[in-house]
Design a protein around this motif. Structure first.
Motif, short mmCIF file in Angstrom:
data_model
loop_
_atom_site.label_atom_id
_atom_site.label_comp_id
_atom_site.label_asym_id
_atom_site.label_seq_id
_atom_site.Cartn_x
_atom_site.Cartn_y
_atom_site.Cartn_z
N ASP A 91 -16.79 -27.19 70.03
CA ASP A 91 -17.76 -27.75 70.99
C ASP A 91 -18.92 -26.78 71.16
O ASP A 91 -18.72 -25.57 71.24
N CYS A 92 -20.12 -27.31 71.23
CA CYS A 92 -21.28 -26.43 71.43
C CYS A 92 -22.51 -27.24 71.81
O CYS A 92 -22.51 -28.47 71.73
N ASN A 93 -23.56 -26.50 72.23
CA ASN A 93 -24.87 -27.11 72.41
C ASN A 93 -25.61 -26.95 71.10
O ASN A 93 -25.72 -25.83 70.60
N LEU A 94 -26.10 -28.03 70.56
CA LEU A 94 -26.80 -27.95 69.28
C LEU A 94 -28.20 -28.51 69.41
O LEU A 94 -28.43 -29.58 69.98
N SER A 96 -30.09 -39.08 62.79
CA SER A 96 -31.02 -39.99 62.13
C SER A 96 -31.49 -39.39 60.82
O SER A 96 -31.59 -38.17 60.67
N GLU A 97 -31.80 -40.27 59.89
CA GLU A 97 -32.24 -39.83 58.57
C GLU A 97 -33.55 -39.06 58.70
O GLU A 97 -33.77 -38.05 58.03
N GLY A 98 -34.42 -39.54 59.61
CA GLY A 98 -35.72 -38.89 59.82
C GLY A 98 -35.54 -37.46 60.30
O GLY A 98 -36.21 -36.55 59.84
N LEU A 99 -34.62 -37.27 61.24
CA LEU A 99 -34.38 -35.93 61.78
C LEU A 99 -33.87 -35.01 60.67
O LEU A 99 -34.29 -33.86 60.57
N ALA A 100 -33.00 -35.53 59.82
CA ALA A 100 -32.47 -34.71 58.72
C ALA A 100 -33.60 -34.28 57.80
O ALA A 100 -33.63 -33.16 57.31
N ARG A 101 -34.56 -35.20 57.61
CA ARG A 101 -35.68 -34.89 56.73
C ARG A 101 -36.57 -33.79 57.34
O ARG A 101 -37.11 -32.96 56.64
N MET A 102 -36.68 -33.82 58.67
CA MET A 102 -37.55 -32.87 59.37
C MET A 102 -36.86 -31.54 59.65
O MET A 102 -37.51 -30.55 59.96
N ALA A 103 -35.54 -31.54 59.60
CA ALA A 103 -34.78 -30.37 60.07
C ALA A 103 -35.11 -29.13 59.25
O ALA A 103 -35.18 -29.16 58.04
N CYS A 104 -35.35 -28.02 59.97
CA CYS A 104 -35.64 -26.73 59.31
C CYS A 104 -34.51 -25.74 59.54
O CYS A 104 -34.23 -24.89 58.71
N ALA A 105 -33.89 -25.82 60.70
CA ALA A 105 -32.80 -24.91 61.06
C ALA A 105 -32.09 -25.50 62.27
O ALA A 105 -32.51 -26.52 62.81
N GLY A 106 -31.01 -24.86 62.68
CA GLY A 106 -30.31 -25.30 63.87
C GLY A 106 -30.28 -24.20 64.90
O GLY A 106 -30.61 -23.05 64.60
N GLU A 107 -29.91 -24.58 66.12
CA GLU A 107 -29.77 -23.57 67.17
C GLU A 107 -28.49 -23.93 67.91
O GLU A 107 -28.41 -24.98 68.55
N ILE A 108 -27.46 -23.06 67.76
CA ILE A 108 -26.18 -23.32 68.39
C ILE A 108 -26.02 -22.38 69.57
O ILE A 108 -26.04 -21.15 69.40
N ASP A 109 -25.91 -22.95 70.75
CA ASP A 109 -25.80 -22.15 71.98
C ASP A 109 -26.86 -21.06 72.03
O ASP A 109 -26.59 -19.90 72.35
N GLY A 110 -28.07 -21.42 71.64
CA GLY A 110 -29.20 -20.49 71.73
C GLY A 110 -29.38 -19.59 70.53
O GLY A 110 -30.35 -18.85 70.45
N VAL A 139 -24.58 -28.37 60.16
CA VAL A 139 -25.68 -28.73 61.06
C VAL A 139 -26.50 -29.85 60.43
O VAL A 139 -26.89 -30.81 61.09
N TYR A 140 -26.72 -29.72 59.13
CA TYR A 140 -27.52 -30.73 58.43
C TYR A 140 -26.86 -32.10 58.49
O TYR A 140 -27.53 -33.10 58.76
#
Length: 654
Positions: A53-56, A27-41, A19-20
């Motif tokens: 394939d999934c919604n991320l 984007s590099e900025g998004l990677a810096r801000m990322a805390c967790a992911g949400e895959i298909d809810g 996910v990271y």
RNA sequence: GCUGCCAUGGCUCAGUCGGUAGAGCGUCACCUUGGUAAGGUGGAGGUCACGGGUUCGAUUCCCGUUGGCAGCUCCA
């Protein structure tokens, strides 16, 4: 594989990626801000490998769930700091909560100085910027691992996990903790944090267990946000009813009178009187008839109701239980049995039902010493109590009406938006706490759930929160500290009618058992008062203000006119006073504002000659000169309609 | 009930490394007071929560009680 992002764009990748990595690719900025992911809810760790394939959705600190991962990571840093400084401390649990995070340790309690030291160590850890790594271990290996580390609480936690559970750990540098995640990638992401407080907390929330040391903290992505939060926290505390209510002379307490026995001062008594008159009249409109029953009764009554078996530790018992010759009484903790005897006084036909009994009822409950708090947890309180005796067919309509009345009361007070609804059920693992059997409970609970669904109410369900005689709908509100209390409750009782042998003659001539709805419309007056103090920060709607108008003569010469104005106001049931002190008018205005009086009437020669008043209000400031009768008409209307007038001027303007 | 913190005039607080106390606001009196968010002067008011202990001496140090606060548990 195709990854569909939140904004609908689709990214295609040829191989599996974490996910990271996907965030970094966006984007590099998004990677810096990322805390967790949400895959298909479903919330997942940033390290989770995406293969299909999934919604991320990449969660950041701005998402509730991302925030939780951020705070959870901060709690691990807290734990590492504590272990570095106090290696003998044992780790318990450390989750994220609504306002930050906490971690429980078995160790000596911490002082503020200790917390400062721990904060300093956390700063070091963050500066070291250790990488968080995740790994999994088989159950037995995991248990051995934690036993070797001498972490008995972690061992207990693993042993309680299901046999097939995946047992994951996160490490940051030297520090390892049992944890399901998710976590940030590196410690350095925690840019601003603060340890708020420390206190005791029972292991696994049970008072039978050992008391651990809990440290509460919060964290933000920017230092400015942390500062803002801390300032806001201080501001919010100024609304605390327990401070503001005393300062405004609404209530006080006295050592020799006792804990949980607040004294309502004239201001508080006036507000409660206003609320009570309103509710008593309102309930009459809604078909209630009033009772007035004793505040105590012989023990025998509570034996029948089984309060003696289920609620005795909460009651004040009068007399010597050991002495069989002596009568034993108890102050009432609830009104139910008393109103049941009014029902039982005459035989009832199904035609008479539903019967709605209402009472402004004072109750006594012997709370434990640490539980009393201001006006919200007291040992004597007065509640808008009521019991509705119904045939089975009438349950739904009467339950619905009781809820409608409660919501009408909340709306009138401007509180409707602040509440949540909780369907409180019994605890099937602790059956001896309740009357009746499993079948009765399930049936009654299903009925309540069905009613709530028909109404279309949004609610949560909770086990173990029911009354001992039946399930209930609780209307919950949070105080300024975020602590939740039940303000209003509506309960469906299948048990007590039988214990009290209450009956009605049905259409078929047979004696039948009624159901009883226990309910309150506005809750208990003390707690509701506490709530509105905090809601309005003491600036009550005019109809509830103990002093609604203050008349301010500009000099001694106009005292007669001021008193004439006062008479007019009082004739119209407006609560008012005249400030006859020999002070300058600006000073008098300031005083009235400090006392949160909504309207100030300045009077002098210009007003006297034209029979007018110069109106100032806390809502708009200067409202100009008005005819006295017009002013009285306006304020009477505002009071009658219980208007919640918007405050347009800035508070505490210099 | 449990863990920790706290208790000084009506309120908010300062203070004493142990030698019986101060400020601001409020209150009271007098003066002042003709207009929209602090007029002036003076006075009163405290067994430093209560009970023990240590000490020549305790508001200060120790123990207990009562009450207050935060959290836990419990609950309307």
């Amino acid at each position: 594989m195709k990854i569909t992002l939140k904004d609908g764009t689709i990214k295609e990748y040829s191989s599996a990626l974490s996910v990271y990595d996907i965030a970094a690719n966006i984007s590099e900025g998004l990677a810096r801000m990322a805390c967790a992911g949400e895959i298909d809810g479903e919330v997942v760790d940033l390290r989770e490998i995406v293969r299909t394939d999934c919604n991320l959705n990449i969660l950041t600190f701005n998402d509730e769930k991302g925030k939780k991962a951020f705070w959870h990571t901060a709690s691990h840093i807290l734990a590492e700091a504590v272990k570095r400084l106090y290696p003998e401390a044992k780790l318990a649990i450390g989750p994220a909560i609504d306002t930050g995070y906490y971690y429980d340790f078995e160790c000596d309690s911490f002082t503020r100085e200790d917390l400062d030291k721990i904060e300093a160590e956390m700063k070091k850890i963050i500066k070291e910027n250790a990488v968080f790594e995740k790994f999994e271990l088989p159950r037995e290996v995991a248990i051995n691992f934690m036993e070797e580390k001498n972490e008995p609480y972690k061992v207990e936690l693993i042993k309680d996990l299901p046999e097939d559970a995946i047992i994951s750990f996160y490490s940051q540098g030297e520090f390892v903790d049992l944890c399901a995640g998710p976590h940030l990638m590196k410690a350095g992401a925690i840019k601003a944090f603060k340890l708020i407080s420390s206190s005791g907390a029972y292991w696994r929330g049970s008072s039978d267990n050992k008391m651990l040391t809990r440290v509460y903290g919060t964290a933000f992505t920017k230092k400015a946000d942390l500062e803002e939060y801390l300032v806001k926290l201080e501001e919010i505390k100024k609304r605390d009813h327990n401070k503001l209510g005393r300062e405004m002379e609404i209530f006080t307490s006295v050592d020799v009178i006792g804990q949980g026995l607040p004294l309502l001062m004239p201001n508080g008594a006036k507000i409660i009187q206003t609320l009570q008159r309103w509710i008593e009249d309102e309930e009459e409109k809604w078909g209630y008839i009033r009772t007035k029953t004793p505040l105590m009764a012989k023990k025998d009554l509570y034996v029948i109701s089984d309060h003696w078996g289920h609620y005795k530790e909460g009651m004040f018992v009068l007399g010597d239980e050991e002495n069989e010759d002596e009568e034993v009484f108890a102050l009432r903790p609830m009104t139910c049995p008393f109103q049941y005897y009014i029902y039982k006084q005459t035989p009832k036909s199904y035609r008479e039902l539903p019967i709605r009994y209402g009472e402004t009822s004072t109750l006594f409950r012997n709370e434990e010493s640490g539980e009393m708090h201001g006006l919200t947890r007291v040992r004597q309180f007065t509640i808008s109590e009521g019991h509705i005796v119904v045939t089975p067919d009438q349950i739904e309509e009467e339950f619905r009406k009781a809820l409608e009345l409660a919501r009408y009361c909340l709306t009138t007070l401007g509180l409707e938006e602040d509440v949540t609804y909780r369907f409180s059920k019994w605890d099937p693992n602790n059956k001896q706490k309740y009357l009746g059997d499993e079948a009765q409970w399930e049936k009654t609970q299903d009925k309540v759930r069905e009613i709530l669904n028909h109404i279309g109410l949004e609610f949560t369900e909770e086990d173990g929160e029911a009354a001992f005689y039946g399930p209930k709908l609780d209307i919950q509100a949070k105080n300024v500290y975020g602590k939740e209390d039940t303000m209003i409750t509506i309960q469906l009782d299948f048990a007590l009618a039988e214990r009290f042998d209450m009956t009605y003659i049905d259409a078929d001539g047979e004696k039948k058992r009624p159901f009883i709805i226990h309910r309150t419309s506005i809750g208990c007056y003390e707690r509701t008062l506490a709530w509105i103090i905090e809601k309005f920060a003491g600036l009550f709607p005019t109809w509830l203000c103990p002093e609604q108008v203050r008349v301010l003569p500009i000099s001694e010469k106009y005292h007669d006119y001021a008193n004439k104005v006062l008479e007019h106001l009082k004739d119209n049931c407006i609560s008012a006073t005249v400030d006859e002190r020999a002070e300058k008018i600006g000073y008098k205005i300031r005083e009235a504002r400090l006392k949160r009086v909504p309207y100030m009437l300045v009077v002098g020669q210009n007003e006297e000659e034209a029979n007018k008043v110069s109106v100032r209000s806390r809502y708009k400031g200067d409202e100009g000169q008005q005819n006295l009768d017009d002013f009285i008409n306006d304020i009477c209307k505002e009071i009658r309609t219980k208007e919640i007038r918007k405050i347009e001027v800035e508070e505490n303007k210099k």
